[in-house]
Design an enzyme around this catalytic site. Structure first.
Site: not given
Ligand code: BG6
Length: 487
Positions: A13-14, A245, A347, A379, A337
Protein backbone atom coordinates in the site's frame (compact mmCIF):
# COMPACT_ATOMS: atom_id res chain seq x y z
CA UNK A 1 -22.62 -8.47 -10.27
CA UNK A 2 -21.18 -5.77 -8.10
CA UNK A 3 -20.60 -7.26 -4.70
CA UNK A 4 -21.74 -5.29 -1.72
CA UNK A 5 -20.24 -5.76 1.71
CA UNK A 6 -16.78 -6.05 0.22
CA UNK A 7 -13.44 -5.41 1.86
CA UNK A 8 -10.65 -4.43 -0.50
CA UNK A 9 -7.15 -5.00 0.85
CA UNK A 10 -4.33 -3.34 -1.05
CA UNK A 11 -0.97 -5.04 -0.42
CA UNK A 12 2.14 -2.94 -1.04
CA UNK A 13 0.00 0.00 0.00
CA UNK A 14 2.86 2.44 0.38
CA UNK A 15 4.47 1.52 -2.93
CA UNK A 16 4.45 3.59 -6.09
CA UNK A 17 1.80 1.67 -7.94
CA UNK A 18 -0.69 1.78 -5.08
CA UNK A 19 -0.12 5.50 -4.55
CA UNK A 20 -0.18 6.49 -8.20
CA UNK A 21 -2.80 4.14 -9.58
CA UNK A 22 -4.72 1.91 -7.16
CA UNK A 23 -5.91 4.41 -4.56
CA UNK A 24 -6.69 7.18 -7.09
CA UNK A 25 -8.71 4.62 -9.08
CA UNK A 26 -10.62 3.55 -5.99
CA UNK A 27 -11.37 7.18 -5.26
CA UNK A 28 -12.42 7.65 -8.90
CA UNK A 29 -14.92 4.81 -8.53
CA UNK A 30 -16.21 6.28 -5.31
CA UNK A 31 -16.68 9.61 -7.07
CA UNK A 32 -18.62 7.98 -9.88
CA UNK A 33 -20.75 6.32 -7.25
CA UNK A 34 -19.64 2.90 -8.39
CA UNK A 35 -18.36 1.58 -5.10
CA UNK A 36 -21.11 0.39 -2.79
CA UNK A 37 -21.27 2.51 0.36
CA UNK A 38 -20.33 -0.36 2.61
CA UNK A 39 -17.04 -1.10 0.79
CA UNK A 40 -14.13 -1.02 3.20
CA UNK A 41 -10.61 -0.29 1.98
CA UNK A 42 -7.56 -1.46 3.88
CA UNK A 43 -3.96 -0.74 3.03
CA UNK A 44 -1.34 -3.31 4.04
CA UNK A 45 2.43 -3.00 3.96
CA UNK A 46 5.49 -3.65 6.07
CA UNK A 47 6.31 -0.12 7.19
CA UNK A 48 4.90 1.21 10.41
CA UNK A 49 2.62 4.22 9.90
CA UNK A 50 -0.29 5.89 11.57
CA UNK A 51 -3.61 5.99 9.77
CA UNK A 52 -3.13 9.73 9.18
CA UNK A 53 0.30 9.26 7.63
CA UNK A 54 -1.14 6.54 5.47
CA UNK A 55 -4.03 8.75 4.32
CA UNK A 56 -1.66 11.52 3.30
CA UNK A 57 0.58 9.12 1.47
CA UNK A 58 -2.05 7.39 -0.62
CA UNK A 59 -4.03 10.49 -1.48
CA UNK A 60 -1.00 12.59 -2.50
CA UNK A 61 -1.61 11.75 -6.15
CA UNK A 62 -5.32 12.56 -6.14
CA UNK A 63 -5.56 16.00 -7.68
CA UNK A 64 -8.60 18.08 -6.91
CA UNK A 65 -9.29 21.63 -8.01
CA UNK A 66 -9.31 24.04 -5.02
CA UNK A 67 -12.78 25.21 -6.01
CA UNK A 68 -14.24 21.75 -6.31
CA UNK A 69 -15.70 21.59 -2.80
CA UNK A 70 -17.80 18.55 -3.48
CA UNK A 71 -14.80 16.41 -4.47
CA UNK A 72 -12.85 17.76 -1.50
CA UNK A 73 -15.62 16.63 0.80
CA UNK A 74 -15.76 13.24 -0.88
CA UNK A 75 -12.01 12.86 -0.47
CA UNK A 76 -12.28 13.50 3.26
CA UNK A 77 -15.00 10.87 3.48
CA UNK A 78 -12.89 8.49 1.39
CA UNK A 79 -9.90 9.00 3.71
CA UNK A 80 -11.95 8.34 6.80
CA UNK A 81 -12.90 4.96 5.36
CA UNK A 82 -9.29 3.91 4.78
CA UNK A 83 -7.55 1.78 7.37
CA UNK A 84 -3.90 0.87 7.48
CA UNK A 85 -2.59 -2.44 8.78
CA UNK A 86 1.12 -3.09 8.97
CA UNK A 87 2.52 -6.59 8.76
CA UNK A 88 4.87 -8.97 7.03
CA UNK A 89 4.43 -10.95 3.84
CA UNK A 90 4.87 -14.32 5.48
CA UNK A 91 4.26 -15.89 8.88
CA UNK A 92 0.93 -16.73 10.49
CA UNK A 93 0.75 -13.83 12.88
CA UNK A 94 0.62 -11.13 10.24
CA UNK A 95 -2.20 -12.78 8.35
CA UNK A 96 -4.12 -13.62 11.51
CA UNK A 97 -3.85 -10.00 12.53
CA UNK A 98 -5.13 -8.88 9.12
CA UNK A 99 -8.00 -11.30 9.43
CA UNK A 100 -8.91 -9.91 12.86
CA UNK A 101 -8.95 -6.42 11.37
CA UNK A 102 -11.17 -7.56 8.52
CA UNK A 103 -13.58 -9.47 10.74
CA UNK A 104 -13.80 -6.49 13.01
CA UNK A 105 -14.55 -4.13 10.13
CA UNK A 106 -17.17 -6.52 8.79
CA UNK A 107 -18.91 -6.89 12.15
CA UNK A 108 -21.76 -4.48 11.53
CA UNK A 109 -22.72 -6.03 8.26
CA UNK A 110 -22.27 -9.52 9.64
CA UNK A 111 -24.99 -8.90 12.21
CA UNK A 112 -27.34 -7.94 9.40
CA UNK A 113 -26.64 -11.34 7.84
CA UNK A 114 -24.73 -10.06 4.78
CA UNK A 115 -22.01 -12.27 3.34
CA UNK A 116 -18.53 -10.81 3.65
CA UNK A 117 -16.70 -10.55 0.32
CA UNK A 118 -12.97 -9.96 0.12
CA UNK A 119 -10.84 -8.64 -2.70
CA UNK A 120 -7.09 -8.83 -2.19
CA UNK A 121 -4.95 -6.66 -4.46
CA UNK A 122 -1.28 -7.65 -4.64
CA UNK A 123 0.78 -4.64 -5.72
CA UNK A 124 3.87 -6.57 -4.64
CA UNK A 125 7.08 -7.99 -6.08
CA UNK A 126 6.56 -11.52 -7.44
CA UNK A 127 9.01 -12.95 -4.90
CA UNK A 128 6.26 -12.74 -2.25
CA UNK A 129 3.23 -13.73 -4.39
CA UNK A 130 3.52 -17.33 -3.22
CA UNK A 131 3.76 -16.68 0.53
CA UNK A 132 1.11 -13.94 0.50
CA UNK A 133 -1.40 -15.90 -1.53
CA UNK A 134 -0.89 -18.90 0.74
CA UNK A 135 -1.23 -16.83 3.94
CA UNK A 136 -4.39 -15.19 2.62
CA UNK A 137 -5.97 -18.49 1.66
CA UNK A 138 -5.17 -20.04 5.02
CA UNK A 139 -5.93 -17.19 7.37
CA UNK A 140 -7.91 -14.47 5.61
CA UNK A 141 -10.34 -16.34 3.37
CA UNK A 142 -13.96 -15.41 3.87
CA UNK A 143 -15.95 -18.58 4.28
CA UNK A 144 -19.27 -16.82 3.84
CA UNK A 145 -18.65 -14.76 0.71
CA UNK A 146 -16.63 -14.42 -2.48
CA UNK A 147 -12.84 -14.10 -2.43
CA UNK A 148 -10.78 -12.63 -5.24
CA UNK A 149 -7.08 -12.07 -5.75
CA UNK A 150 -5.74 -9.40 -8.10
CA UNK A 151 -2.11 -9.90 -9.13
CA UNK A 152 0.11 -7.32 -10.80
CA UNK A 153 2.89 -8.05 -13.25
CA UNK A 154 5.73 -9.04 -13.55
CA UNK A 155 4.35 -12.57 -13.75
CA UNK A 156 7.75 -14.23 -13.90
CA UNK A 157 10.79 -13.76 -16.11
CA UNK A 158 10.38 -16.54 -18.66
CA UNK A 159 8.18 -19.56 -19.35
CA UNK A 160 9.59 -21.65 -16.55
CA UNK A 161 9.58 -19.04 -13.79
CA UNK A 162 6.12 -17.88 -14.80
CA UNK A 163 4.82 -21.45 -14.55
CA UNK A 164 6.37 -21.79 -11.10
CA UNK A 165 4.80 -18.53 -10.01
CA UNK A 166 1.44 -19.51 -11.42
CA UNK A 167 1.58 -22.87 -9.67
CA UNK A 168 2.51 -21.30 -6.35
CA UNK A 169 -0.62 -19.13 -6.49
CA UNK A 170 -2.82 -21.84 -7.93
CA UNK A 171 -1.89 -24.15 -5.08
CA UNK A 172 -4.29 -22.08 -3.00
CA UNK A 173 -6.52 -20.12 -5.38
CA UNK A 174 -8.66 -21.19 -8.32
CA UNK A 175 -8.35 -19.57 -11.76
CA UNK A 176 -11.88 -18.24 -11.21
CA UNK A 177 -10.64 -16.30 -8.16
CA UNK A 178 -7.45 -14.94 -9.76
CA UNK A 179 -7.39 -11.68 -11.74
CA UNK A 180 -4.02 -11.01 -13.47
CA UNK A 181 -3.86 -7.34 -14.36
CA UNK A 182 -2.44 -5.97 -17.56
CA UNK A 183 -3.53 -2.37 -17.30
CA UNK A 184 -3.46 -1.93 -21.09
CA UNK A 185 -6.62 -4.03 -21.18
CA UNK A 186 -8.37 -1.29 -19.22
CA UNK A 187 -7.48 1.50 -21.67
CA UNK A 188 -10.40 2.92 -23.59
CA UNK A 189 -8.93 2.46 -27.04
CA UNK A 190 -7.77 -1.08 -26.31
CA UNK A 191 -11.28 -1.93 -25.13
CA UNK A 192 -12.56 -0.40 -28.34
CA UNK A 193 -10.65 -2.87 -30.51
CA UNK A 194 -13.31 -5.56 -30.25
CA UNK A 195 -16.06 -3.13 -31.23
CA UNK A 196 -14.05 -1.56 -34.01
CA UNK A 197 -13.32 -4.92 -35.57
CA UNK A 198 -16.42 -6.93 -34.99
CA UNK A 199 -19.07 -4.24 -35.25
CA UNK A 200 -17.76 -2.96 -38.60
CA UNK A 201 -17.93 -5.38 -41.50
CA UNK A 202 -15.90 -3.19 -43.82
CA UNK A 203 -13.02 -3.06 -41.36
CA UNK A 204 -12.97 -6.64 -40.26
CA UNK A 205 -12.92 -7.86 -43.84
CA UNK A 206 -9.83 -5.78 -44.51
CA UNK A 207 -7.99 -7.15 -41.50
CA UNK A 208 -6.54 -9.88 -43.67
CA UNK A 209 -3.34 -10.78 -45.53
CA UNK A 210 -5.09 -9.97 -48.83
CA UNK A 211 -5.22 -6.29 -47.87
CA UNK A 212 -2.65 -5.72 -45.13
CA UNK A 213 1.05 -5.41 -45.90
CA UNK A 214 2.41 -5.01 -42.39
CA UNK A 215 1.35 -3.94 -38.90
CA UNK A 216 3.29 -1.91 -36.38
CA UNK A 217 2.49 -1.64 -32.69
CA UNK A 218 4.59 1.05 -31.08
CA UNK A 219 5.15 2.19 -27.50
CA UNK A 220 7.26 5.31 -26.94
CA UNK A 221 8.03 6.98 -23.64
CA UNK A 222 9.85 10.31 -23.34
CA UNK A 223 11.48 9.45 -20.00
CA UNK A 224 14.04 6.88 -18.94
CA UNK A 225 14.10 4.43 -16.08
CA UNK A 226 14.86 7.15 -13.53
CA UNK A 227 14.50 5.72 -10.03
CA UNK A 228 13.54 2.26 -11.33
CA UNK A 229 16.91 1.17 -12.69
CA UNK A 230 17.24 -1.70 -10.22
CA UNK A 231 13.92 -3.22 -11.25
CA UNK A 232 14.34 -2.45 -14.90
CA UNK A 233 17.75 -4.00 -15.28
CA UNK A 234 16.31 -7.34 -14.25
CA UNK A 235 13.26 -7.09 -16.46
CA UNK A 236 14.23 -4.97 -19.50
CA UNK A 237 11.89 -3.43 -22.07
CA UNK A 238 10.74 -6.81 -23.39
CA UNK A 239 9.35 -8.02 -20.08
CA UNK A 240 8.22 -4.53 -19.09
CA UNK A 241 6.19 -3.70 -22.21
CA UNK A 242 6.36 -6.09 -25.18
CA UNK A 243 5.56 -9.49 -23.67
CA UNK A 244 2.48 -8.13 -21.91
CA UNK A 245 1.06 -4.75 -23.00
CA UNK A 246 1.91 -4.96 -26.69
CA UNK A 247 1.06 -8.66 -26.98
CA UNK A 248 -2.38 -7.95 -25.54
CA UNK A 249 -2.92 -5.32 -28.21
CA UNK A 250 -1.63 -7.69 -30.87
CA UNK A 251 -3.95 -10.51 -29.85
CA UNK A 252 -6.98 -8.20 -29.87
CA UNK A 253 -6.31 -6.94 -33.36
CA UNK A 254 -5.55 -10.36 -34.83
CA UNK A 255 -7.92 -12.79 -33.04
CA UNK A 256 -10.90 -14.28 -34.80
CA UNK A 257 -14.42 -13.23 -33.90
CA UNK A 258 -15.33 -14.68 -30.49
CA UNK A 259 -18.52 -16.72 -30.20
CA UNK A 260 -19.81 -14.28 -27.58
CA UNK A 261 -18.58 -11.48 -25.37
CA UNK A 262 -18.11 -13.86 -22.46
CA UNK A 263 -14.67 -13.73 -20.90
CA UNK A 264 -13.91 -17.35 -21.78
CA UNK A 265 -14.94 -16.95 -25.42
CA UNK A 266 -12.82 -13.82 -25.82
CA UNK A 267 -9.79 -15.35 -24.16
CA UNK A 268 -10.15 -18.61 -26.09
CA UNK A 269 -9.73 -16.65 -29.33
CA UNK A 270 -6.78 -14.69 -27.99
CA UNK A 271 -4.99 -17.86 -26.99
CA UNK A 272 -5.74 -19.48 -30.35
CA UNK A 273 -4.00 -16.74 -32.29
CA UNK A 274 -1.07 -16.54 -29.88
CA UNK A 275 -0.47 -20.27 -30.28
CA UNK A 276 0.16 -19.81 -34.01
CA UNK A 277 3.08 -17.42 -33.39
CA UNK A 278 6.55 -19.02 -33.38
CA UNK A 279 9.19 -17.74 -30.95
CA UNK A 280 10.89 -14.52 -32.03
CA UNK A 281 14.28 -14.95 -33.67
CA UNK A 282 17.40 -13.03 -32.63
CA UNK A 283 18.00 -12.03 -36.26
CA UNK A 284 14.56 -10.44 -36.35
CA UNK A 285 15.26 -8.33 -33.27
CA UNK A 286 16.78 -4.88 -32.86
CA UNK A 287 17.97 -3.88 -29.40
CA UNK A 288 18.89 -0.45 -28.09
CA UNK A 289 20.07 1.18 -24.87
CA UNK A 290 19.97 4.91 -24.25
CA UNK A 291 23.04 7.00 -23.47
CA UNK A 292 23.18 10.59 -22.25
CA UNK A 293 21.64 13.17 -24.55
CA UNK A 294 19.61 16.38 -24.41
CA UNK A 295 20.99 17.11 -20.92
CA UNK A 296 19.62 13.84 -19.59
CA UNK A 297 21.70 10.99 -18.14
CA UNK A 298 22.27 7.68 -19.87
CA UNK A 299 20.80 4.40 -18.62
CA UNK A 300 24.07 3.20 -17.11
CA UNK A 301 24.56 6.42 -15.20
CA UNK A 302 21.86 5.22 -12.79
CA UNK A 303 23.73 3.98 -9.71
CA UNK A 304 21.54 0.93 -9.38
CA UNK A 305 22.45 -0.28 -12.87
CA UNK A 306 25.61 -2.41 -13.35
CA UNK A 307 28.18 -0.61 -15.47
CA UNK A 308 28.40 -3.49 -17.94
CA UNK A 309 24.64 -3.93 -18.30
CA UNK A 310 23.43 -4.98 -21.75
CA UNK A 311 19.79 -4.48 -20.72
CA UNK A 312 17.75 -3.22 -23.67
CA UNK A 313 15.71 -0.08 -23.01
CA UNK A 314 14.50 -0.26 -26.61
CA UNK A 315 13.48 -3.30 -28.64
CA UNK A 316 11.89 -3.89 -32.01
CA UNK A 317 10.89 -7.42 -32.97
CA UNK A 318 9.08 -9.04 -35.87
CA UNK A 319 6.32 -11.55 -35.22
CA UNK A 320 4.64 -13.88 -37.68
CA UNK A 321 1.20 -15.35 -37.34
CA UNK A 322 0.86 -18.74 -38.99
CA UNK A 323 -2.82 -18.88 -39.72
CA UNK A 324 -4.79 -18.40 -42.95
CA UNK A 325 -5.78 -14.84 -42.12
CA UNK A 326 -2.35 -13.46 -41.34
CA UNK A 327 0.25 -15.71 -42.93
CA UNK A 328 3.02 -13.60 -44.49
CA UNK A 329 2.09 -10.33 -42.77
CA UNK A 330 4.90 -9.13 -40.48
CA UNK A 331 3.89 -7.61 -37.15
CA UNK A 332 6.54 -5.22 -35.87
CA UNK A 333 6.40 -4.57 -32.13
CA UNK A 334 8.53 -1.65 -30.94
CA UNK A 335 8.97 -0.19 -27.48
CA UNK A 336 11.44 2.23 -26.00
CA UNK A 337 12.21 4.42 -23.02
CA UNK A 338 13.87 7.85 -23.20
CA UNK A 339 12.65 8.54 -26.73
CA UNK A 340 11.64 11.78 -28.45
CA UNK A 341 7.94 11.58 -27.49
CA UNK A 342 5.31 9.62 -25.58
CA UNK A 343 2.92 7.70 -27.81
CA UNK A 344 1.27 4.30 -28.13
CA UNK A 345 -0.29 3.40 -31.45
CA UNK A 346 -1.18 0.65 -33.88
CA UNK A 347 -0.43 1.26 -37.55
CA UNK A 348 -2.03 -1.09 -40.02
CA UNK A 349 -0.46 -0.49 -43.39
CA UNK A 350 -2.36 -1.69 -46.43
CA UNK A 351 -0.86 -2.97 -49.66
CA UNK A 352 0.25 -0.75 -52.54
CA UNK A 353 -2.36 0.29 -55.06
CA UNK A 354 -1.81 -1.70 -58.26
CA UNK A 355 0.25 0.43 -60.57
CA UNK A 356 -1.36 1.63 -63.78
CA UNK A 357 -3.78 4.50 -63.45
CA UNK A 358 -1.99 5.84 -60.39
CA UNK A 359 1.70 5.84 -59.92
CA UNK A 360 3.64 6.50 -56.77
CA UNK A 361 0.55 6.93 -54.63
CA UNK A 362 0.93 6.45 -50.85
CA UNK A 363 -0.50 3.39 -49.16
CA UNK A 364 -3.63 3.55 -47.04
CA UNK A 365 -2.90 3.25 -43.38
CA UNK A 366 -5.23 2.80 -40.43
CA UNK A 367 -3.82 4.37 -37.29
CA UNK A 368 -5.31 3.61 -33.90
CA UNK A 369 -3.79 5.90 -31.31
CA UNK A 370 -4.13 4.48 -27.83
CA UNK A 371 -2.49 7.48 -26.16
CA UNK A 372 -2.16 10.39 -25.79
CA UNK A 373 -5.37 11.80 -27.22
CA UNK A 374 -7.27 8.70 -28.37
CA UNK A 375 -7.88 8.71 -32.12
CA UNK A 376 -8.57 6.51 -35.10
CA UNK A 377 -7.66 7.82 -38.50
CA UNK A 378 -7.50 6.26 -41.90
CA UNK A 379 -4.99 7.70 -44.30
CA UNK A 380 -6.92 7.76 -47.54
CA UNK A 381 -6.27 9.03 -51.05
CA UNK A 382 -8.92 11.38 -52.34
CA UNK A 383 -9.40 13.53 -55.40
CA UNK A 384 -8.13 17.05 -55.02
CA UNK A 385 -11.33 19.12 -54.99
CA UNK A 386 -11.65 21.16 -58.16
CA UNK A 387 -11.31 20.66 -61.85
CA UNK A 388 -8.06 18.73 -61.94
CA UNK A 389 -7.98 14.93 -61.65
CA UNK A 390 -5.31 14.12 -59.15
CA UNK A 391 -5.13 12.22 -55.90
CA UNK A 392 -4.25 13.69 -52.54
CA UNK A 393 -3.41 11.75 -49.37
CA UNK A 394 -5.71 12.88 -46.57
CA UNK A 395 -7.40 11.41 -43.50
CA UNK A 396 -10.76 10.14 -42.34
CA UNK A 397 -10.39 11.30 -38.79
CA UNK A 398 -12.06 10.16 -35.60
CA UNK A 399 -10.22 12.06 -32.91
CA UNK A 400 -12.04 11.45 -29.65
CA UNK A 401 -11.70 14.91 -28.18
CA UNK A 402 -13.37 16.42 -31.23
CA UNK A 403 -16.00 13.75 -31.72
CA UNK A 404 -16.91 12.95 -28.12
CA UNK A 405 -16.37 16.35 -26.57
CA UNK A 406 -18.13 15.61 -23.31
CA UNK A 407 -17.07 12.02 -22.85
CA UNK A 408 -15.14 11.24 -19.72
CA UNK A 409 -12.61 8.57 -20.47
CA UNK A 410 -12.03 6.40 -17.41
CA UNK A 411 -8.61 5.54 -16.11
CA UNK A 412 -7.52 1.99 -16.99
CA UNK A 413 -7.34 1.04 -13.32
CA UNK A 414 -10.84 2.32 -12.62
CA UNK A 415 -12.20 0.17 -15.37
CA UNK A 416 -10.28 -2.92 -14.27
CA UNK A 417 -11.03 -2.62 -10.57
CA UNK A 418 -14.70 -2.35 -11.38
CA UNK A 419 -14.48 -5.46 -13.58
CA UNK A 420 -12.77 -7.38 -10.79
CA UNK A 421 -15.44 -6.31 -8.30
CA UNK A 422 -18.05 -7.49 -10.77
CA UNK A 423 -16.22 -10.78 -11.29
CA UNK A 424 -15.71 -10.14 -15.00
CA UNK A 425 -12.49 -11.75 -16.28
CA UNK A 426 -12.68 -10.51 -19.90
CA UNK A 427 -9.98 -7.90 -19.41
CA UNK A 428 -7.68 -10.01 -17.28
CA UNK A 429 -4.97 -12.40 -18.41
CA UNK A 430 -5.80 -16.11 -18.31
CA UNK A 431 -3.15 -18.67 -17.31
CA UNK A 432 -2.79 -20.25 -20.77
CA UNK A 433 -2.66 -16.81 -22.42
CA UNK A 434 0.22 -15.82 -20.20
CA UNK A 435 2.04 -19.08 -20.77
CA UNK A 436 1.71 -18.80 -24.56
CA UNK A 437 3.00 -15.22 -24.56
CA UNK A 438 6.05 -16.26 -22.52
CA UNK A 439 6.85 -19.05 -24.98
CA UNK A 440 7.09 -16.51 -27.79
CA UNK A 441 9.58 -14.31 -25.92
CA UNK A 442 11.59 -16.74 -23.77
CA UNK A 443 14.20 -17.68 -26.43
CA UNK A 444 15.19 -14.07 -27.17
CA UNK A 445 15.23 -13.23 -23.47
CA UNK A 446 17.60 -16.13 -22.84
CA UNK A 447 19.73 -15.04 -25.79
CA UNK A 448 19.96 -11.46 -24.44
CA UNK A 449 20.95 -12.76 -21.03
CA UNK A 450 23.46 -15.28 -22.37
CA UNK A 451 21.53 -18.15 -20.78
CA UNK A 452 22.18 -20.51 -23.66
CA UNK A 453 25.92 -20.26 -23.16
CA UNK A 454 26.37 -17.85 -26.08
CA UNK A 455 27.76 -14.35 -25.94
CA UNK A 456 25.34 -11.66 -24.78
CA UNK A 457 24.37 -9.26 -27.58
CA UNK A 458 25.29 -5.60 -27.14
CA UNK A 459 22.37 -3.25 -27.76
CA UNK A 460 22.90 -0.32 -30.15
CA UNK A 461 23.12 2.94 -28.30
CA UNK A 462 20.80 5.89 -28.87
CA UNK A 463 20.75 9.28 -27.26
CA UNK A 464 18.13 10.17 -24.69
CA UNK A 465 15.32 12.05 -26.41
CA UNK A 466 15.83 10.66 -29.93
CA UNK A 467 13.85 8.20 -32.07
CA UNK A 468 15.85 5.17 -30.93
CA UNK A 469 18.82 3.34 -32.44
CA UNK A 470 19.86 4.35 -35.94
CA UNK A 471 18.81 1.03 -37.43
CA UNK A 472 15.09 1.46 -36.67
CA UNK A 473 14.14 2.78 -40.09
CA UNK A 474 15.97 -0.03 -41.88
CA UNK A 475 14.46 -2.60 -39.56
CA UNK A 476 10.95 -1.41 -40.38
CA UNK A 477 11.69 -1.25 -44.10
CA UNK A 478 13.01 -4.80 -43.99
CA UNK A 479 9.55 -5.93 -42.90
CA UNK A 480 7.76 -3.98 -45.58
CA UNK A 481 6.92 -0.72 -43.87
CA UNK A 482 6.89 2.34 -46.14
CA UNK A 483 6.70 5.78 -44.61
CA UNK A 484 3.52 7.55 -45.72
CA UNK A 485 3.12 11.35 -45.81
CA UNK A 486 2.80 13.31 -42.54
CA UNK A 487 3.79 10.73 -39.99
C1 BG6 B 1 4.13 -0.28 -16.88
C2 BG6 B 1 5.62 -0.35 -17.02
O1 BG6 B 1 3.58 -1.59 -16.91
O2 BG6 B 1 3.59 0.49 -17.93
C3 BG6 B 1 6.22 1.04 -17.05
O3 BG6 B 1 6.17 -1.10 -15.95
C4 BG6 B 1 5.55 1.90 -18.08
O4 BG6 B 1 7.61 0.99 -17.30
C5 BG6 B 1 4.04 1.83 -17.93
O5 BG6 B 1 5.99 3.23 -17.89
C6 BG6 B 1 3.34 2.54 -19.07
O6 BG6 B 1 1.99 2.65 -18.78
P1 BG6 B 1 1.13 3.83 -19.43
O7 BG6 B 1 -0.26 3.55 -18.97
O8 BG6 B 1 1.68 5.11 -18.90
O9 BG6 B 1 1.29 3.71 -20.89
Amino acid sequence: QLKDNTSIVVFGASGDLAKKKTFPALFGLRKMNLLPKDTRILGYARSKMTNDEFHDKVTAYIKIDEKDTESKKLLEEFKSGLTYVSGGYDGEDSFKNLNDNLTNAEKNNASSGKKANRLFYLALPPSVFGSVSEGLRKFCYSESGTNRLIVEKPFGKDTESSQQLMNSIKANWSEEEIFRIDHYLGKEMVKNLLVLRFANVFLDNQFHKNSVDNVQITFKEPFGTEGRGGYFDEFNIIRDILQNHLMQVLSLITMERPVSFSSEDIRDEKVKVLRTIPPIKPDETLLGQYVAGNDKPGYKEDETVPKDSNCPTFAAVALHINNPRWEGVPFILKAGKALNEGKVEIRIQFKDVTSGIFSDIPRDELVIRIQPSEAIYLKTNTKVPGLQMSALPTELDLTYKDRFEKAVIPEAYESLLLDALNGDHSNFVRDDELDTAWKIFTPILHWIEGKNGGEKPTPDSYEYGTRGPKGVEDFQTRFGYKRTPSN
